[in-house]
Scaffold this active site. Structure first.
Site, PDB file in Angstrom:
ATOM      1  N   CYS A   1       0.862  -1.188   0.000  1.00  0.00           N
ATOM      2  CA  CYS A   1       0.000   0.000   0.000  1.00  0.00           C
ATOM      3  C   CYS A   1       0.896   1.235   0.000  1.00  0.00           C
ATOM      4  O   CYS A   1       2.066   1.149  -0.388  1.00  0.00           O
ATOM      5  CB  CYS A   1      -0.973  -0.021   1.182  1.00  0.00           C
ATOM      6  SG  CYS A   1      -0.172  -0.004   2.806  1.00  0.00           S
TER       7      CYS A   1
ATOM      8  N   ASN B   1       2.299   1.396   4.393  1.00  0.00           N
ATOM      9  CA  ASN B   1       2.621   0.125   5.057  1.00  0.00           C
ATOM     10  C   ASN B   1       2.333   0.167   6.564  1.00  0.00           C
ATOM     11  O   ASN B   1       3.025  -0.477   7.354  1.00  0.00           O
ATOM     12  CB  ASN B   1       4.075  -0.302   4.784  1.00  0.00           C
ATOM     13  CG  ASN B   1       4.408  -1.743   5.153  1.00  0.00           C
ATOM     14  OD1 ASN B   1       5.528  -2.063   5.530  1.00  0.00           O
ATOM     15  ND2 ASN B   1       3.442  -2.636   5.091  1.00  0.00           N
TER      16      ASN B   1
ATOM     17  N   CYS C   1      -1.368   0.628   7.415  1.00  0.00           N
ATOM     18  CA  CYS C   1      -2.805   0.319   7.515  1.00  0.00           C
ATOM     19  C   CYS C   1      -3.191  -0.905   6.674  1.00  0.00           C
ATOM     20  O   CYS C   1      -3.354  -2.006   7.206  1.00  0.00           O
ATOM     21  CB  CYS C   1      -3.651   1.517   7.098  1.00  0.00           C
ATOM     22  SG  CYS C   1      -3.487   2.952   8.188  1.00  0.00           S
ATOM     23  N   ARG C   2      -3.328  -0.712   5.361  1.00  0.00           N
ATOM     24  CA  ARG C   2      -3.928  -1.766   4.533  1.00  0.00           C
ATOM     25  C   ARG C   2      -3.021  -2.969   4.300  1.00  0.00           C
ATOM     26  O   ARG C   2      -3.464  -4.116   4.480  1.00  0.00           O
ATOM     27  CB  ARG C   2      -4.364  -1.172   3.183  1.00  0.00           C
ATOM     28  CG  ARG C   2      -5.496  -0.173   3.329  1.00  0.00           C
ATOM     29  CD  ARG C   2      -5.655   0.667   2.078  1.00  0.00           C
ATOM     30  NE  ARG C   2      -4.508   1.545   1.879  1.00  0.00           N
ATOM     31  CZ  ARG C   2      -4.308   2.300   0.801  1.00  0.00           C
ATOM     32  NH1 ARG C   2      -5.195   2.268  -0.188  1.00  0.00           N
ATOM     33  NH2 ARG C   2      -3.252   3.077   0.724  1.00  0.00           N
ATOM     34  N   SER C   3      -1.770  -2.731   3.880  1.00  0.00           N
ATOM     35  CA  SER C   3      -0.933  -3.903   3.541  1.00  0.00           C
ATOM     36  C   SER C   3      -0.528  -4.728   4.760  1.00  0.00           C
ATOM     37  O   SER C   3      -0.512  -5.967   4.661  1.00  0.00           O
ATOM     38  CB  SER C   3       0.281  -3.513   2.682  1.00  0.00           C
ATOM     39  OG  SER C   3       1.134  -2.622   3.346  1.00  0.00           O
TER      40      SER C   3
ATOM     41  N   ASP D   1      -8.340   3.854   1.203  1.00  0.00           N
ATOM     42  CA  ASP D   1      -7.367   4.334   2.182  1.00  0.00           C
ATOM     43  C   ASP D   1      -8.114   4.847   3.413  1.00  0.00           C
ATOM     44  O   ASP D   1      -8.857   5.816   3.322  1.00  0.00           O
ATOM     45  CB  ASP D   1      -6.550   5.453   1.522  1.00  0.00           C
ATOM     46  CG  ASP D   1      -5.481   6.022   2.436  1.00  0.00           C
ATOM     47  OD1 ASP D   1      -5.495   5.725   3.646  1.00  0.00           O
ATOM     48  OD2 ASP D   1      -4.633   6.765   1.929  1.00  0.00           O
TER      49      ASP D   1
END
Ligand code: 4NP
Length: 156
Positions: free
Chosen positions: A9, A12, A14-16, A126
């Site tokens: 993401c 690095n 939150c999402r990934s 996001d």
């Protein structure tokens, strides 16, 4: 040789890392931790060395996933190192491929949402500047995508 997955993401944090920790959670449930290895990275350098965002970790924990890891930046050597690279959104996808000047690794890079079946999103949104609902939604969407991604790797 284990199959190696890299989730990417922007930051690095939150999402990934959520995708990485959710996938590891599923791999543990299925006893497949020796066969598939996960890592995550960010296209930016903004948060290098940081732990996952505490709001993200709270949302993950509600679904039984403990978040671990430290942010790092995506690097060109990752193209060789990993078998499949999953971009969380189309920006990340373009930023990753912009580092592949010769176009050698295009087939290794995919959008995470291509694996979601219960959600219509093309991007994992996001959540950084939004509220709790956004973080919860990311976890829900990533469970969906990770479950199907894992099935597709197992059936390869
Ligand atoms: P991520 O979320 O890409 O899912 O880790 C973000 C983290 C930080 C920022 C943006 C998105 N930021 O602008 O600092």
């Amino acid at each position: 040789m284990p199959y190696k997955l890299l989730f990417v993401c922007l930051g690095n944090i939150c999402r990934s890392p959520s995708a990485e920790n959710i996938m590891n959670h599923l791999l543990e449930q299925k006893g497949l931790t020796d066969q598939i290895i996960c890592d995550s990275a960010g296209t930016s350098s903004y948060h290098i060395g940081s732990s996952p965002d505490s709001r993200m970790s709270k949302s993950a924990l509600k679904r039984g996933v403990k978040m671990i890891g430290k942010a790092r930046q995506f690097e060109k050597t990752d193209f060789e190192e990993f078998d499949l690279i999953l971009a969380m959104d189309r920006h990340n996808y373009r930023d990753i491929l912009s580092l592949d000047r010769e176009g050698k690794y295009q087939d290794k890079v995919e959008l995470m949402c291509n694996y979601a079946t219960k959600h219509l999103d093309r991007d994992v949104p996001d959540p950084y500047y939004g509220g709790v609902d956004g973080f919860d939604y990311v976890i829900d969407l990533l469970f969906d995508a990770c479950e199907n991604l894992l099935e597709s790797i197992i059936n390869k």
